[in-house]
Structure formats: structure tokens, C-alpha cells
Design a protein around this motif. Structure first.
Motif, PDB file in Angstrom:
ATOM      1  N   LYS A  41      44.920  35.935  37.795  1.00  0.00           N
ATOM      2  CA  LYS A  41      45.872  36.309  36.749  1.00  0.00           C
ATOM      3  C   LYS A  41      45.535  35.698  35.391  1.00  0.00           C
ATOM      4  O   LYS A  41      45.707  36.331  34.351  1.00  0.00           O
ATOM      5  N   ILE A  58      42.543  37.605  33.895  1.00  0.00           N
ATOM      6  CA  ILE A  58      42.919  38.906  33.322  1.00  0.00           C
ATOM      7  C   ILE A  58      43.642  38.704  31.988  1.00  0.00           C
ATOM      8  O   ILE A  58      43.371  39.385  31.000  1.00  0.00           O
ATOM      9  N   LYS A  59      44.507  37.705  31.969  1.00  0.00           N
ATOM     10  CA  LYS A  59      45.262  37.456  30.737  1.00  0.00           C
ATOM     11  C   LYS A  59      44.321  37.026  29.617  1.00  0.00           C
ATOM     12  O   LYS A  59      44.427  37.491  28.484  1.00  0.00           O
ATOM     13  N   ARG A  69      45.949  41.145  29.256  1.00  0.00           N
ATOM     14  CA  ARG A  69      46.957  41.922  29.982  1.00  0.00           C
ATOM     15  C   ARG A  69      47.698  40.990  30.921  1.00  0.00           C
ATOM     16  O   ARG A  69      47.121  40.061  31.465  1.00  0.00           O
ATOM     17  N   VAL A  79      49.604  40.576  34.359  1.00  0.00           N
ATOM     18  CA  VAL A  79      49.927  41.156  35.662  1.00  0.00           C
ATOM     19  C   VAL A  79      51.413  40.891  35.911  1.00  0.00           C
ATOM     20  O   VAL A  79      51.851  39.751  35.840  1.00  0.00           O
ATOM     21  N   PRO A  88      46.321  43.025  40.220  1.00  0.00           N
ATOM     22  CA  PRO A  88      45.464  43.350  39.074  1.00  0.00           C
ATOM     23  C   PRO A  88      45.377  44.862  38.822  1.00  0.00           C
ATOM     24  O   PRO A  88      45.349  45.307  37.672  1.00  0.00           O
ATOM     25  N   ASP A 116      47.562  46.969  38.917  1.00  0.00           N
ATOM     26  CA  ASP A 116      48.702  47.426  38.110  1.00  0.00           C
ATOM     27  C   ASP A 116      48.384  47.418  36.621  1.00  0.00           C
ATOM     28  O   ASP A 116      49.046  48.084  35.833  1.00  0.00           O
ATOM     29  N   VAL A 117      47.399  46.607  36.228  1.00  0.00           N
ATOM     30  CA  VAL A 117      47.008  46.605  34.820  1.00  0.00           C
ATOM     31  C   VAL A 117      45.575  47.121  34.662  1.00  0.00           C
ATOM     32  O   VAL A 117      44.863  46.768  33.734  1.00  0.00           O
TER      33      VAL A 117
END
Lengths: 210, 652, 294
Positions: B458, B461-462, B467, B469, B475, B477-478
Motif C-alpha cells: 500500500k 502504491i501511494k 493512489r 488503496v 491494489p 481496485d486502483v
């Protein structure tokens, strides 16, 4: 929140004496600790055969856990003339209290950072003055935002809205004025003449004891 | 001991404040730096009552932890202040009041005074304080601070005001200089003190400018990519430059049927069977499960419960190797990637028993069927855990396989873009991967700051894709899929050679391993064999962990096998501390990358309040261990959080 | 003599300023004051101006008074806590020095002792208030003074050409509420700015003395523009100073400029305060040219 910076190399080398035991506290490292510089210096001392042992740990200001951790090193401490502590002043005092018969030295100078909570240093700061002025100043602290901690308005030293002491710092009272202007509350500034009461530590004592 | 930071202003002042304000929303900070008594500590009641007596309308109240944490406070207060509120009254120290005032929505009333402490305290609740004078005098004074402990802050000795060893200002307080003399005398250092030059304080040493610049810098670091995180000592130098070597053939391997998230596999061999290298020996049971293959050729000696690294006794297949590594017929190259369909890739990954190799062990084929459009595949080469260097070596020595594996994942999920993410403490790997991906339009290498837990799904990704989650989401989902670089190599092997996941890169390191190294180790090899081969454990008081120091788990018994998720075995110093009461220092809140408040989880677990755990999003915690690492009271927070998660399952 | 008496009589007051030396020999300073400052109503004595350590303001005031001149005691909050400030105020009154200019003071870091502790226990506003308290026969601790209380002409400063005039006006108002009876201003080079300021300040009804510095050179003006708060010298004045270097060097241009500013601003203010910065000798001709000679 406290941060530390190393004392000069010459000073630390002279403090170390013939043999030193070294304690590093990394508890506040996420905020600041001169880790790399300290390591280099300690390596130099170590290479010269002047180190009896190194304990790198965290939160040495916590006396109970510090004792537990020091137990394993008592022999090495015994061998040393000096215990050299790389931490803030609270840590040095805690070690000095525990090793009362030993010369315990601080290898760092300690500086206060804005925001004294455990959290990240904040842009806002509180001088713990004991008589909060924020109601008069639109929520900007005149004690910490003004270099002179003036409580009755700006001095004449503002230039281009900056402080006379540090031209990269905004004049606190300029900020206060703008904030109140924005909120349409300039009338707040019509407060009576303020005088700082430096005796409020009595209140603190009472609160701590109760 | 208690460092309560504020006290309500007196009634007279509050009344005059209330005289000119109405329609109040009251915000109170849950006090910090004190023993954690109840969850909601401060009481707005006194203030609310007074305001009501004055005929003032209260539009609402809220109690907040660490009001000074701007990031979290902003989120908490968002949309909370009811319409028609004309003033916000804040009961907090000056930091909290200023933080709310900065939001600048409505005028803020400071309803409390901040207590005036002499000196600043450390992170523990002790009597000791430090004046932060920037010119430490403790060397001259036997470790007793003259700046704080002497009422006058005298630097050159006692004043004439001491009476019976007590201070003239406060007869309850010992004269600091009396204490200093006694201590110096005890240490035989009076002469040294007498020879000290006259001390003059330099008030310009506190460099306001440097401090404010520093604060800005540190805030950038703390907030870069995601909130908080930590920088534990990396200690990667022990093994990062040691090339991966093939670990000698084990005599016996113990392969647990449960090395992945989901149901254990079902064995398809029995004691006495002969097996070959790469032969399937256990089959996935249901959707979330994984096939298991033999890592040697030889004879099955038992299918029985054996000790698993972290799951107790687990049904395992024990195989004695014949040392020949006769390869199974099923191990043969597949069609080239260009000719494989996405479905075929997923089937190969599923068949060859590939699970996430970063530690968690989620069956990889499931990630490759996200059922949602994916625009970017992130390949995680951060290896943010201290000590571990296996992924670093894999990047350096299997760069082309990493890229091949990434291409396969991108094809399987139909993603137009792939990013290999590497922390900036591995410049050689960054340079190599950059040169190998040159000319590939759809693959790039991104460098990220070294900060733990950079490599968690997470946070990655951020940080990389900006993005978020959603809570409880995946993951996909984004629009992204995250896999580990070693997993990519396993996928490459599975496609190009047809070899299932039967061996992996493992770092054997730590200051108590005689000869650290990085090895390609067959699944089922014993950890003890690994440690012995590396010269054994040196010194006393050693903790052996599988994985890194942050998320790894301690091994009480070294006779456990290397499994699919074993990225390292480390031998490090045991830390002797005891758990103490939480003092609400707030460090755990500050470092939590998921912006949670771990201290409250420990509290709710103790109180058995499952609902509060749920309400405070305990399930968003992925157990990175930052909170436990930073805890100034040494509370095993991750353990508490795991208990909390179990409590929720039971309540359901 | 209280300078406020002049304002009450509607007279246009003129003051000048001397800076005590770093040392104990002040004879030359006193002689210069006698020679050049005969035409002014009062003489300010600076209090470790710019945070540079010098001989004491109060002692020099006493010397000036003994020499027959009328001093204004400048008192800054930088170096003394409230005990010392109150004590010095009483000492001044004891000597018959009754004009006091209350200042916050530059920060210690600006001067020649940057290591010193900046005190700022009180500030200019609370110092004015303190004078009122003493005048009432009490001290700040609430204790009674012995005998007849002192009486001061309480002055303060304001910076009309500051870039934050709004904040300055608020502070001015606060000073008046705290007891300020007259104001001296930071040096003015831009008459229009000053006049605009006075249009806003006149509502307070307190006498304001226009601050004047005789410009010595274009370089000096540039330096002030860059480094001194509240001073802005317009380009036109810089050009004037550059035009005839010899004339500028002799002080002729500077005096012309200063006299012009005084003439332009005079209708809007109640007095002039001249900060001569070593050019005391130019003051007689400045007074002459601005029509203030008596």
C-alpha cells in the motif's frame, strides 16, 4: 522535542580520555541524530584503541530499560575512564545518575525543536509560557513567532514583512495582523497592555503534583 | 510523573472570553506524555458546563488524540464542524490550538493555558529535563544540569542562597550546585572543576534559522510518499556485496504443505515414493491454495507433522535426496512469451506453485486474475527490511529474468506499463536495471527514498502512483498489481525452463553470523544447516529470526525448513527490555504509514473492545512493525494488534 | 523641561540625537552638543543603539543636563528586566530627567554581543504602562513608592514609512493607550508617504515629531534601503546625491534634501527629530534652511 548536534571533534576527543565506553541513543533518530558523524568519530577512537565498548540503543532516558541494557556492559564500563554519551541532555543525566561513580560526559549539545510532543516537529510552536496569548493573536503564538516574544505588537524592526533577526523569517506580528484581517477580527488587537508573567511555573508544579 | 501540557484557563478569563463568543464547537486534545488511563481522557465537561451557564450554545464537542498532528487533525476535523458554528474553542496546549487555528475556518478560542515547564523532557516519564541550551555543560558538572536544576541557571558554582542544601527559590528543591559538588567529590574531580575557565552562556547558539530549516526538511522526509515510516539501522553492508552462491545440496528436505496464504496443499505422494526434482508432490486445495513441488530427487521418507517456522507443527513431506537432481518430465520450457496467451501465463504460474516471495506468500496466480483493468504493474525491489540483501543480489545477478518476469505479469494482466521500484540505497542495481530496460517503452525503473516500509504494497502504491488503496481493498481496485522481484524471477523460470518454485535466494546475515552470505537455497533445507554452513552463531545473547528484524519472526528452534517466503535468516543482538506502561508519547502515531493510532489498539485489546478496534480500522494495519520499533515503552504492539485481529474474527 | 509642555503651548518642537561612545570620555560629545545643538529643544541620548555596547544613556543624560541642556532618556527593553527598568526610571526622575523615550530595542543578535541573552521582559508598550504605574505612586509589583511619585513626558517611536503601516498604526494606538504622549518617527525620506501616514495618525491627537537623517551619500542611502527597517529612500533623492559628488561630500546636498523634507512635512506634524549620525555640525544650517532657526 529535543535534537542534538555533535560537539567539536577536538572537544569530544579530549573528553574521551585514555579509554572510553560509548553509548549511542537512537530513540529520537527519526527526528534527528547525527548518526553518520558520530559513527565516523567513534571509529576513529576505536581504531586508536581508546574504546572499551559501544552500546547503541534507544530511549536511554527511560531509566528502567536503560539499566537492563547496561547490565551486560558493566565490565567494559569499569575498564573505561569516561562514559561518553551521544544523546540529548536528558539521556546523559539518566546515565550519569545510574553510574554515579563514573565520569559521564555529553558528546552532544542539545537544541529544542518546535513542538515538544513526541510527534514530528511542527511548524507551529508553543513556548509553554503558561498564559496562552492565542486569543489575542488569531491563533498565532507571539512568544514563538516573534524573535523578541513581544506581546503588544510588532517592533520597528520589520523589513519587507521579515524579521530583523532573520530575514528569511516572517514577522510574527505581521502574520498575526494578516490572519486577523482575513478573519475580519482586527478589533481583537485592542486588548489592554500585556505583561508576561514569568512566575507561572508554580501552576505547573501544582498540576504535576495533583 | 506526568507531563500534562495544559490546564483550563480560570473561570474569570473563560467567562470574559465567552462573553464575546457564541455557537461554540469544542475540541479537546487527549493529553499526551502521561500514563494512559482511559481512552477519552480530557473532559470538555467543565468548559461546556461553564459555557452553558453563560447561556452559550454548544454546537458539538470532539476529543482528539495528538491534536498537534496536522495531517491527522485536518482529516479528523474535516466536515465535523457543524454549520452555524461561530467559534471553535480548543482545550489543548499551544500546539493544538495553533494547529486548529491554522485551518482558519472559524475563529479559535484558546480555552487552556500551556503549562510552563523548566526544561524539556525526554521520551520517558522521568524527572530529568534538559534546557536544550545548545552548549551542554554536563561534562563540567558530573552529569547534573546547572541550567535546569539550578533556579538561576548558574554555570560557575553555587550562589549564596542555599540553605540546608536547599534552594532559596524552592525550599523543597535540592540545591543543584550542592549536588554537583557532592558528585564531583565522589569522583575526585573537584580539582578538574576548579581549573575550568569561567563559563559564559552563548545565547546565540540556538540558531533559529537552522532549526526552522531543519524542521521543514524533516517534515518533508516524514511526509514524503506516505506518512511516517522509520529508518532503522540498515546493516546491509554485512552481505550486500556478497554474490549469490548455490547452497550445497541438502541431504534431506522438509517441505511443509502450508507455505502460502490459504488452505494447505494435499499431498499426492506417500512415504516410500521416489520423486524427481520439480515433481508435484502436493496439490492446491481449493482456490486460495498452491501446488508444491519437490526441490530434490530422492525418496519420500515421511509425510508427517514437522515444525514449521511460524505455524507450529505442520503436515510436511520429508524427502531424502539422492544427490542426483534428476529432473521431472514436467520440467520443460514453455512457448516463448510472445506466443503465450494471458490465460496460459496464469495457468503456468498456478501450476508451478508460485507464491509471493516477499514474505506473505499469497498465491501469485490469483493476483494475475484481478478482474479489473490494470494500468501499471509495480515490481517491488525496495527490500526495505534492514539486513536483508537477497532481492538486491537477485536484481544484480538475475536482471534479465526480473525483466522477463515483469513482462509476463504485464501480459497476464494486460497492463500497458511496468515500473521496477528500487530504494536509493542500491545504486548499482538501479544503474543495471536502467541500462537493461533502456529502449523498452513500457518499462521504467523508479528510485525511491530509503525509508521503511517503502516496499509494503500500500505504501508503494501511494508513493509511486499517488493512489490510495481503499480500506479493505486490493491494489487492483486502483488499477495496479504489485509483485516482488524474486517472484518475477520465479515466473521467468517457470515459463522459460518449466521449473516450479523449488529454490529461492536467502540472505544469511546479522552481526552474530560468522560468515554472512547470500545463497540460492532449496525449499525445505533446514535453517540450522544454513547457519552451520555460514560458520555458526558467534557470541552470546543472540536472537535468530526468519526474515528481517522488523517483520521477521524469531526462531526458537533452528530445525525448521526454508520455505517459499524465506528471504533471510538473521542472527542479531537480543534486546533486553521490559514492557512499560504506555505514556502516550505519540511516536507510534507519527510513524504509522497507514495513519492509524497503534497505541489505542493496545488499549482496546486490553479492554476487550472489539468494536473500537474495528471502528479504528485495525484491519488496515499490515503489521510493518514501525510502531513497535519506535515505541518508547517497548510495548509489543504488533503482537497486540494480531491479538486484536483475532478478537474481531472471534466476535464475528 | 518636559518636551510635552511645548506641544501643549502649540509650539513646533525640535530634538536632535547623540550616541554615547564606547568608553568613558564624553567631553568631546558634550562640547559638540554645546556648539551645534543650541537651537534644539531637547537631545535624545541613545541606549546602546543597534545593540552595540556603549556608555550608559542615563549617565550621559545627567551630564547633558548638568551642562544646561534638556535630555530625552532613551530606554530599551533589550538589556534589563522590569526591576532594572523601573529602577532606572526612578533614577532618571531623581536627576530631574523627565523626558523618556520607550523602546523595545534591536535584538541582541544585531549588535556586537550576539551571544548575549535578549531580555525583552517588557516591551515598549508595557514600558509606557510601567511609567504610568510609577506615576500613580506604585510599582509593577503593586508596592507603594515612597514620597512624591515621578512624572514623565512619555515618548515612543513609530515607523511611518514601514512596509507594514497597518501593523504600525495598531502598535501606535496601543502605545497611546498605554500612556504615550508624543512620538518620534523613524527617518523619513519620502514626504508623501509621511503625509499619508499622518492623515491616518492624526485621529489619535498625539504630537508626532518627524524623523530626519541628513543623507551623506548615495551609498549610505542604498545601505539603509537594504538594511534598515522602515527606511526607504526614493530614487529621486539617490539621483540628487549622485549629481554633484563634491557638493554631496560637503553635506550641502544632504542638508538641502533634509530641509526640503522638513518644509514639506511641517504642516502635518508637531515637531522634528534630527538623527545627525556624526553630522551634528550640519544641524545649525539645516535649522536655518528649514526655517526652524530661532
Amino acid at each position: 522535542m529535543l535534537i542534538t548536534e555533535l560537539k567539536s571533534k577536538e572537544e569530544i576527543l579530549s573528553l574521551a580520555g585514555e579509554k572510553a565506553f560509548i553509548i549511542n541513543c537512537l530513540g529520537c533518530k527519526e527526528i534527528y541524530f547525527p548518526e553518520k558523524e558520530a559513527k565516523e568519530l567513534q571509529k576513529e577512537l576505536s581504531d586508536a584503541g581508546r574504546v572499551t565498548g559501544i552500546l547503541t540503543t534507544d530511549y536511554i532516558c527511560n531509566p528502567d530499560n536503560m539499566k537492563l541494557r547496561l547490565q551486560a556492559y558493566l565490565e567494559q564500563i569499569e575498564e573505561a575512564d569516561t562514559v561518553l554519551v551521544f544523546s540529548c541532555g536528558v539521556g546523559v543525566q539518566t546515565v550519569a545518575d545510574f553510574l554515579e561513580d563514573k565520569k559521564v560526559c555529553a558528546a552532544c549539545d542539545t537544541i529544542r525543536l518546535p513542538g515538544f510532543q513526541g510527534v514530528t516537529p511542527t511548524e507551529v510552536d508553543c513556548g509553554q509560557c503558561g498564559e496562552c496569548y492565542l486569543n489575542l493573536t488569531g491563533g498565532i503564538c507571539p512568544i514563538t513567532a516573534c524573535s523578541k516574544s513581544l506581546v503588544n505588537g510588532p517592533c520597528g524592526g520589520t523589513k519587507d514583512g521579515k524579521c530583523e533577526v532573520d530575514p528569511s523569517m516572517e514577522c510574527g506580528w505581521e502574520r498575526i495582523y494578516r490572519r486577523l484581517e482575513k478573519l475580519g477580527r482586527l478589533d481583537v488587537l485592542r486588548f489592554p497592555t500585556q505583561m508576561h508573567d514569568f512566575s507561572t511555573d508554580e501552576v505547573t508544579k501544582e498540576c504535576k503534583e495533583s | 510523573m506526568n507531563y500534562t501540557k495544559y490546564a483550563l484557563k480560570d473561570n474569570e478569563e473563560l467567562k470574559s472570553l465567552l462573553a464575546s463568543s457564541d455557537d461554540l464547537f469544542v475540541v479537546a486534545c487527549n493529553k499526551c506524555f502521561k500514563e494512559f488511563e482511559t481512552v477519552n481522557e480530557p473532559d470538555c465537561d467543565t468548559f461546556v458546563q461553564l459555557a452553558s451557564e453563560q447561556g452559550r450554545k454548544i454546537t458539538g464537542t470532539v476529543k482528539v488524540d495528538f491534536l498537534c498532528n496536522k495531517l491527522l487533525t485536518e482529516k479528523k476535523l474535516k466536515d465535523m464542524i457543524p454549520e452555524g458554528t461561530k467559534n471553535v474553542a480548543v482545550i489543548s496546549c499551544g500546539l493544538g490550538i495553533q494547529t486548529v487555528a491554522e485551518l482558519e475556518e472559524v475563529p479559535v478560542l484558546a480555552a487552556a493555558n500551556t503549562l510552563n515547564y523548566t526544561g524539556n523532557h525526554g521520551m520517558a516519564l522521568t524527572e530529568k529535563t534538559c534546557g536544550a541550551c545548545a552548549q551542554c555543560y554536563l561534562n563540567l558538572t558530573g552529569g547534573i544540569c546547572p541550567v535546569v536544576d539550578c533556579s538561576k541557571g548558574l554555570l560557575n558554582g553555587q550562589c549564596g542562597g542555599a540553605k540546608d542544601g536547599k534552594c532559596e527559590v524552592d525550599p523543597k528543591k535540592d540545591c543543584a550546585w550542592e549536588k554537583i559538588y557532592q558528585r564531583l567529590e565522589k569522583q575526585g574531580r573537584q580539582k578538574e572543576f576548579l581549573e575550568e575557565p569561567v563559563q559564559l552562556r552563548d545565547y546565540s547558539r540556538v540558531d533559529v534559522k537552522a532549526i526552522s530549516e531543519y524542521v521543514k526538511k524533516i517534515r518533508d522526509v516524514r511526509l514524503s510518499g506516505y506518512n511516517g515510516g522509520a529508518h532503522p539501522e540498515e546493516n546491509k553492508e554485512l552481505a550486500e556485496n556478497l554474490p549469490l552462491k548455490k547452497f550445497p545440496e541438502p541431504e534431506t528436505v522438509v517441505i511443509p504443505l502450508s507455505m502460502h496464504v490459504g488452505k494447505p496443499a494435499v499431498p499426492v505422494v506417500k512415504a516410500g515414493d521416489t520423486v524427481k526434482l520439480g515433481q508435484k508432490i502436493a496439490e492446491a486445495d481449493g482456490f486460495v491454495s498452491s501446488n508444491i513441488h519437490s526441490s530434490v530427487s530422492g525418496t519420500v521418507v515421511a509425510v508427517e507433522p514437522r515444525k514449521h517456522p511460524n505455524r507450529g507443527m505442520v503436515e510436511s513431506i520429508v524427502i531424502r535426496s539422492d544427490g542426483k537432481n534428476t529432473t521431472d518430465e514436467s520440467v520443460r520450457p514453455n512457448k516463448p512469451l510472445e506466443e503465450l496467451s494471458p490465460e496460459e501465463i496464469v495457468d503456468i504460474v498456478k501450476e508451478k506453485g508460485i507464491t509471493g516471495m516477499g514474505g506473505a506468500g499469497f498465491p501469485t496466480f490469483i493476483k494475475l486474475k484481478p478482474g479489473k483493468p490494470i494500468d501499471t504493474v509495480l515490481l517491488n525491489g525496495c527490500e526495505c527490511e534492514p539486513y536483508l540483501t537477497a532481492d538486491h543480489r537477485v536484481l544484480l545477478e538475475y536482471a534479465d529474468d526480473v525483466i522477463y518476469g515483469l513482462k509476463a505479469i504485464m501480459k497476464a494482466v494486460d497492463a500497458p506499463k511496468g515500473i521496477i521500484v528500487i530504494e536509493d540505497n542500491k545504486p548499482d542495481a538501479i544503474a543495471l536495471l536502467q541500462s537493461r530496460t533502456e529502449g523498452l517503452d513500457n518499462i521504467e525503473v523508479q528510485t525511491v527514498r530509503t525509508k521503511y516500509p517503502q516496499g509494503a504494497e500500500k505504501t508503494l502504491i501511494k508513493n509511486v502512483l499517488k493512489r490510495l488503496v481503499p480500506s479493505g481493498g486490493l491494489p487492483a481496485d486502483v488499477g495496479t498489481v504489485v509483485d516482488n522481484v524474486s517472484t518475477a524471477v520465479a515466473i521467468s523460470d517457470a515459463i522459460q525452463k518449466g521449473m516450479p518454485l523449488v529454490e529461492r535466494a536467502v540472505s544469511v546475515t546479522g552481526e552474530h553470523i560468522a560468515n554472512p552470505g547470500n545463497y540460492m537455497v532449496k525449499i525445505g533445507t533446514s535453517v540450522k544447516a544454513l547457519i552451520d554452513y555460514c560458520g555458526g552463531i558467534t557470541g552470546e545473547d543472540v536472537t535468530v529470526k526468519m526474515g528481517g528484524p522488523m517483520m521477521g519472526f524469531p526462531l526458537t528452534d533452528e530445525e525448521v525448513p526454508v520455505i517459499k517466503g524465506t528471504n533471510g535468516v538473521i542472527a542479531i543482538d537480543t534486546d533486553h527490555t521490559k514492557e512499560e506502561e504506555c505514556i502516550k508519547c505519540g511516536r507510534c502515531v507519527d510513524v504509522c504509514p497507514m495513519e492509524l493510532a497503534p497505541l489505542n489498539f493496545a488499549k482496546y485489546v486490553k479492554e476487550g473492545d472489539a468494536q473500537a478496534l474495528l471502528d479504528n480500522h485495525i484491519r488496515d494495519c499490515f503489521e510493518c512493525g514501525c510502531c513497535q520499533y519506535i515505541c518508547s515503552s517497548k510495548i509489543p504492539l504488533v503482537e497486540r494488534i494480531r491479538t486484536g485481529k483475532k478478537m474481531i474474527m472471534e466476535v464475528k | 523641561m518636559k518636551i510635552t509642555d511645548l506641544f501643549e503651548r502649540g509650539e513646533f518642537a525640535v530634538s536632535a540625537e547623540v550616541g554615547p561612545p564606547k568608553g568613558i570620555h564624553i567631553e568631546e560629545m558634550i562640547e559638540d552638543a554645546k556648539k551645534y545643538l543650541g537651537g534644539v529643544d531637547a537631545i535624545n541620548v541613545t541606549d546602546c543603539q543597534s545593540s552595540v555596547m556603549r556608555v550608559g544613556s542615563l549617565a550621559v543624560c545627567k551630564e547633558l543636563k548638568d551642562a544646561g541642556m534638556n535630555p530625552i532618556f532613551q530606554l530599551a527593553c533589550r538589556d534589563r528586566n522590569r526591576i532594572a527598568l523601573e529602577s532606572d526610571l526612578l533614577s532618571a526622575a531623581m536627576f530631574g530627567i523627565d523626558n523618556v523615550l520607550a523602546l523595545t530595542g534591536d535584538h541582541t543578535k544585531m549588535g556586537d554581543h550576539p551571544q548575549a541573552k535578549p531580555v525583552f521582559d517588557l516591551d515598549s508598550v508595557s514600558l509606557l504602562h510601567t511609567m504610568c504605574v510609577l506615576e500613580s505612586g506604585k510599582d509593577l509589583g503593586g508596592n507603594d513608592l515612597v514620597g512624591e511619585p515621578p512624572k514623565f513626558a512619555k515618548g515612543a517611536v513609530v515607523s511611518p514609512c514601514s512596509d507594514s503601516v497597518d501593523a504600525q498604526l495598531v502598535k501606535m494606538e496601543k502605545k497611546i493607550e498605554a500612556g504615550a504622549e508624543f512620538f518620534q518617527t523613524q527617518a523619513v525620506f519620502d514626504s508623501e508617504k509621511f503625509i499619508r501616514f499622518m492623515e491616518r495618525a492624526k485621529q489619535f491627537g498625539k504630537p508626532v515629531m518627524l524623523g530626519i537623517i541628513i543623507p551623506k551619500s548615495a551609498g549610505m542611502c542604498k545601505f539603509m534601503n537594504n538594511n534598515v527597517a522602515g527606511i526607504s529612500v526614493p530614487d529621486s533623492i539617490l539621483e540628487e546625491l549622485k549629481a554633484d559628488k563634491e557638493k554631496t561630500k560637503a553635506g550641502i546636498t544632504g542638508v538641502e534634501i533634509a530641509a526640503r523634507i522638513i518644509r514639506e512635512c511641517k504642516p502635518y506634524c508637531q515637531g522634528v527629530h534630527i538623527m545627525s549620525l556624526g553630522w551634528e555640525s550640519k544641524i545649525p544650517s539645516l535649522l536655518e534652511q528649514s526655517g526652524l532657526a530661532r
